[in-house]
Design an enzyme around this catalytic site. Structure first.
Site, PDB file in Angstrom:
ATOM      1  N   ARG A  38       2.084  -5.513   2.768  1.00 48.89           N
ATOM      2  CA  ARG A  38       1.279  -4.288   2.873  1.00 48.89           C
ATOM      3  C   ARG A  38      -0.076  -4.544   3.504  1.00 48.89           C
ATOM      4  O   ARG A  38      -1.062  -3.893   3.146  1.00 48.89           O
ATOM      5  CB  ARG A  38       1.069  -3.639   1.504  1.00 48.89           C
ATOM      6  CG  ARG A  38       2.285  -2.923   0.973  1.00 48.89           C
ATOM      7  CD  ARG A  38       2.417  -1.521   1.550  1.00 48.89           C
ATOM      8  NE  ARG A  38       3.756  -1.008   1.312  1.00 48.89           N
ATOM      9  CZ  ARG A  38       4.116  -0.301   0.245  1.00 48.89           C
ATOM     10  NH1 ARG A  38       3.228   0.003  -0.654  1.00 48.89           N
ATOM     11  NH2 ARG A  38       5.338   0.122   0.119  1.00 48.89           N
ATOM     12  N   ARG A  42      -3.485   1.362   2.974  1.00 53.42           N
ATOM     13  CA  ARG A  42      -4.587   2.282   2.675  1.00 53.42           C
ATOM     14  C   ARG A  42      -5.889   1.618   2.252  1.00 53.42           C
ATOM     15  O   ARG A  42      -6.906   2.286   2.157  1.00 53.42           O
ATOM     16  CB  ARG A  42      -4.132   3.282   1.599  1.00 53.42           C
ATOM     17  CG  ARG A  42      -3.199   4.334   2.150  1.00 53.42           C
ATOM     18  CD  ARG A  42      -2.574   5.169   1.043  1.00 53.42           C
ATOM     19  NE  ARG A  42      -1.654   4.345   0.263  1.00 53.42           N
ATOM     20  CZ  ARG A  42      -0.888   4.811  -0.726  1.00 53.42           C
ATOM     21  NH1 ARG A  42      -0.955   6.087  -1.069  1.00 53.42           N
ATOM     22  NH2 ARG A  42      -0.066   4.013  -1.372  1.00 53.42           N
TER      23      ARG A  42
HETATM   24  C1  CP3 Z   1       9.699  -0.354  -2.283  1.00 53.65           C
HETATM   25  C2  CP3 Z   1       9.221  -0.256  -0.855  1.00 53.65           C
HETATM   26  C3  CP3 Z   1       8.911   0.934  -0.140  1.00 53.65           C
HETATM   27  N1  CP3 Z   1       8.514   0.546   1.129  1.00 53.65           N
HETATM   28  C4  CP3 Z   1       8.548  -0.814   1.242  1.00 53.65           C
HETATM   29  C5  CP3 Z   1       9.041  -1.343   0.033  1.00 53.65           C
HETATM   30  C6  CP3 Z   1       9.343  -2.797  -0.217  1.00 53.65           C
HETATM   31  C7  CP3 Z   1       8.127  -3.552  -0.550  1.00 53.65           C
HETATM   32  C8  CP3 Z   1       7.613  -3.302  -1.907  1.00 53.65           C
HETATM   33  O1  CP3 Z   1       8.286  -3.658  -2.874  1.00 53.65           O
HETATM   34  O2  CP3 Z   1       6.518  -2.718  -2.003  1.00 53.65           O
HETATM   35  C9  CP3 Z   1       8.265  -1.639   2.422  1.00 53.65           C
HETATM   36  C10 CP3 Z   1       7.092  -1.329   3.259  1.00 53.65           C
HETATM   37  N2  CP3 Z   1       6.376  -0.154   3.333  1.00 53.65           N
HETATM   38  C11 CP3 Z   1       5.372  -0.290   4.246  1.00 53.65           C
HETATM   39  C12 CP3 Z   1       5.477  -1.565   4.840  1.00 53.65           C
HETATM   40  C13 CP3 Z   1       4.635  -1.917   6.046  1.00 53.65           C
HETATM   41  C14 CP3 Z   1       4.270  -3.191   6.431  1.00 53.65           C
HETATM   42  C15 CP3 Z   1       3.249  -3.932   5.576  1.00 53.65           C
HETATM   43  O3  CP3 Z   1       3.655  -4.573   4.589  1.00 53.65           O
HETATM   44  O4  CP3 Z   1       2.068  -3.936   5.947  1.00 53.65           O
HETATM   45  C16 CP3 Z   1       6.532  -2.243   4.209  1.00 53.65           C
HETATM   46  C17 CP3 Z   1       7.006  -3.674   4.414  1.00 53.65           C
HETATM   47  C18 CP3 Z   1       4.373   0.721   4.603  1.00 53.65           C
HETATM   48  C19 CP3 Z   1       4.004   1.738   3.596  1.00 53.65           C
HETATM   49  N3  CP3 Z   1       4.866   2.491   2.858  1.00 53.65           N
HETATM   50  C20 CP3 Z   1       4.150   3.343   2.074  1.00 53.65           C
HETATM   51  C21 CP3 Z   1       2.766   3.169   2.315  1.00 53.65           C
HETATM   52  C22 CP3 Z   1       1.619   3.940   1.665  1.00 53.65           C
HETATM   53  C23 CP3 Z   1       1.622   5.401   1.969  1.00 53.65           C
HETATM   54  C24 CP3 Z   1       0.896   5.893   3.197  1.00 53.65           C
HETATM   55  O5  CP3 Z   1       0.602   5.158   4.132  1.00 53.65           O
HETATM   56  O6  CP3 Z   1       0.602   7.080   3.223  1.00 53.65           O
HETATM   57  C25 CP3 Z   1       2.676   2.147   3.279  1.00 53.65           C
HETATM   58  C26 CP3 Z   1       1.434   1.607   3.895  1.00 53.65           C
HETATM   59  C27 CP3 Z   1       4.758   4.325   1.158  1.00 53.65           C
HETATM   60  C28 CP3 Z   1       5.748   3.802   0.205  1.00 53.65           C
HETATM   61  N4  CP3 Z   1       7.014   3.391   0.531  1.00 53.65           N
HETATM   62  C29 CP3 Z   1       7.653   2.946  -0.604  1.00 53.65           C
HETATM   63  C30 CP3 Z   1       6.752   3.115  -1.703  1.00 53.65           C
HETATM   64  C31 CP3 Z   1       7.067   2.768  -3.143  1.00 53.65           C
HETATM   65  C32 CP3 Z   1       5.565   3.641  -1.187  1.00 53.65           C
HETATM   66  C33 CP3 Z   1       4.281   3.938  -1.935  1.00 53.65           C
HETATM   67  C34 CP3 Z   1       4.079   5.377  -2.239  1.00 53.65           C
HETATM   68  C35 CP3 Z   1       2.676   5.644  -2.678  1.00 53.65           C
HETATM   69  O7  CP3 Z   1       1.920   4.701  -2.977  1.00 53.65           O
HETATM   70  O8  CP3 Z   1       2.328   6.825  -2.715  1.00 53.65           O
HETATM   71  C36 CP3 Z   1       8.986   2.346  -0.624  1.00 53.65           C
END
Ligand code: CP3
Length: 368
Positions: A38, A42
């Site tokens: 990540r 944010r």
């Molecule tokens: C479970 C999972 C997801 N997504 C992902 C996983 C596996 C990794 C882990 O265990 O965290 C994988 C993921 N998601 C994102 C990345 C980008 C690359 C990086 O790591 O920088 C990666 C590798 C961007 C993202 N994916 C997400 C964000 C944040 C939301 C946004 O940008 O508005 C980012 C930067 C959203 C996301 N997507 C997911 C969740 C649980 C969330 C969070 C929701 C929240 O916090 O409101 C599903």
């Protein structure tokens, strides 16, 4: 474009820092490479600005924006790798499921899978070039724009983690709806896991064809399974993915390191180190020395500082990093956090983490 719709990479800038790739293969390096899960997120004001007012999955579908978000952390920190900005839930979308990112709630499936009959709703033969071509385009564009600074990592969710989202319909504490399937509908569970595996293999191969230089498989929900269920419903598919991707890449004369990150799966560390992955990613609940002992030098290791250690004062972060490096050793090791960065983290402390890894490891390697 090749005939199967995949974009063929060519004329990418020469790679200037291959420390991450060498560490993944267990080769000697001048310092321990570091990146953060990540790292595009944010906690960065520039990320929030680029994302402002836009739908999350719309952002994922814009190669230009994904490229920009991937590059942002590299402008601030001396990371040794970048991970493409995307999400693991684009795979269920490609299989025909509706997924929305609800602010304040997280990923939401309006119509999750409830019973085995619902599998009929899923697309079994997914044309990944068509459905996920936007990810491939983002990877190819980023490989050009990154100018060879560091390698670009592609990724996917693992079958069990994606299955649990598809059944739960979003985040969950107990994952009891998804686990109910494992106990009540084991055959249908295996059918779904096989369907996901087939799509994931094609998806990862497409990412490499587009320019990904390493691949990470996120089994983020491994820890909700016990050892017996892990061996039946997660491990075989993780193994199958690596074996099939590697076999295909070998045919094409390509060698792309693969990382498996099964969060909270302590009991699986030995098995994971014998699963065709070059690197095993670890969360912070495992002691570095015991992880080394249990994997017997068969693989490189990645991780595992508690992300919350970034709330500590900078001097303390440096001490924690030093201890972590001493535990893992500097060979066959990629420094990272044990999970992703949180939105309220201070970018300065992320910088302190990266600096500490580089400084301490350079010294340790010089003294060897
Ligand atoms: C479970 C999972 C997801 N997504 C992902 C996983 C596996 C990794 C882990 O265990 O965290 C994988 C993921 N998601 C994102 C990345 C980008 C690359 C990086 O790591 O920088 C990666 C590798 C961007 C993202 N994916 C997400 C964000 C944040 C939301 C946004 O940008 O508005 C980012 C930067 C959203 C996301 N997507 C997911 C969740 C649980 C969330 C969070 C929701 C929240 O916090 O409101 C599903």
């Amino acid at each position: 474009m090749s005939k199967d719709g995949l974009i063929l990479p060519k004329d990418f800038p020469q790679l200037l820092n291959d420390t991450f790739l060498r560490a993944a293969r267990g080769e000697e390096t001048e310092h321990v490479p570091v990146w953060c899960m990540r790292q595009a997120g944010r906690y960065l004001p520039e990320f929030r600005e680029t994302r402002a007012g836009k739908d999350f999955f719309e952002t994922c579908r814009s190669p230009e924006t994904c490229c920009e978000l991937t590059l942002q952390p590299l402008r601030r920190f001396a990371f040794d790798a970048a991970i493409i900005f995307s999400d693991i839930l684009v795979v269920p979308q490609a299989m025909g499921m509706d997924v929305q990112m609800v602010p304040g709630k997280g990923p939401t499936f309006p119509e999750p899978l409830k019973e085995p009959e619902d599998l009929q709703r899923l697309q079994t033969k997914v044309d990944v070039g068509k459905e996920l071509g936007y990810v491939f385009k983002a990877i190819t564009l980023t490989r050009h724009k990154i100018e060879g600074k560091v390698p670009l990592i592609g990724f996917t969710g693992a079958p069990w983690t994606l299955m649990s989202y598809m059944i739960e319909g979003g985040g969950s504490n107990t994952h009891s709806k998804a686990k109910r399937w494992l106990y009540r509908h084991p055959e249908s569970s295996h059918m779904l896991l096989r369907m996901l595996t087939d799509v994931i293999v094609e998806y990862l191969l497409g990412q490499v064809a587009a320019g990904a230089q390493a691949l990470q498989v996120f089994e983020s929900h491994a820890g909700i399974l016990g050892p017996v269920e892990f061996k039946e419903f997660s491990l075989p598919y993780l193994r199958d993915i690596a074996r099939r991707v590697k076999d295909k890449l070998k045919e094409a004369g390509q060698d792309v390191p693969m990382i498996v990150f099964a969060k909270d799966a302590h009991y699986g560390v030995e098995d994971l180190s014998q699963s065709n992955y070059e690197v095993v990613g670890l969360d912070w609940t495992i002691d570095p020395r015991s992880a080394r002992e249990r994997t017997g030098g068969k693989v490189s290791l990645q991780g595992n500082m508690d992300p919350c250690a970034l709330y500590a004062p900078k001097e303390q972060i440096s001490d924690i990093v030093k201890r972590m490096l001493e535990g893992f050793g500097t060979r066959g090791y990629i420094a990272n956090l044990g999970h992703g960065l949180y939105p309220d983290m201070d970018p300065e402390n992320v910088g302190a983490f990266v600096e500490a890894v580089h400084q301490h490891s350079k010294q340790m390697i010089k003294q060897m």
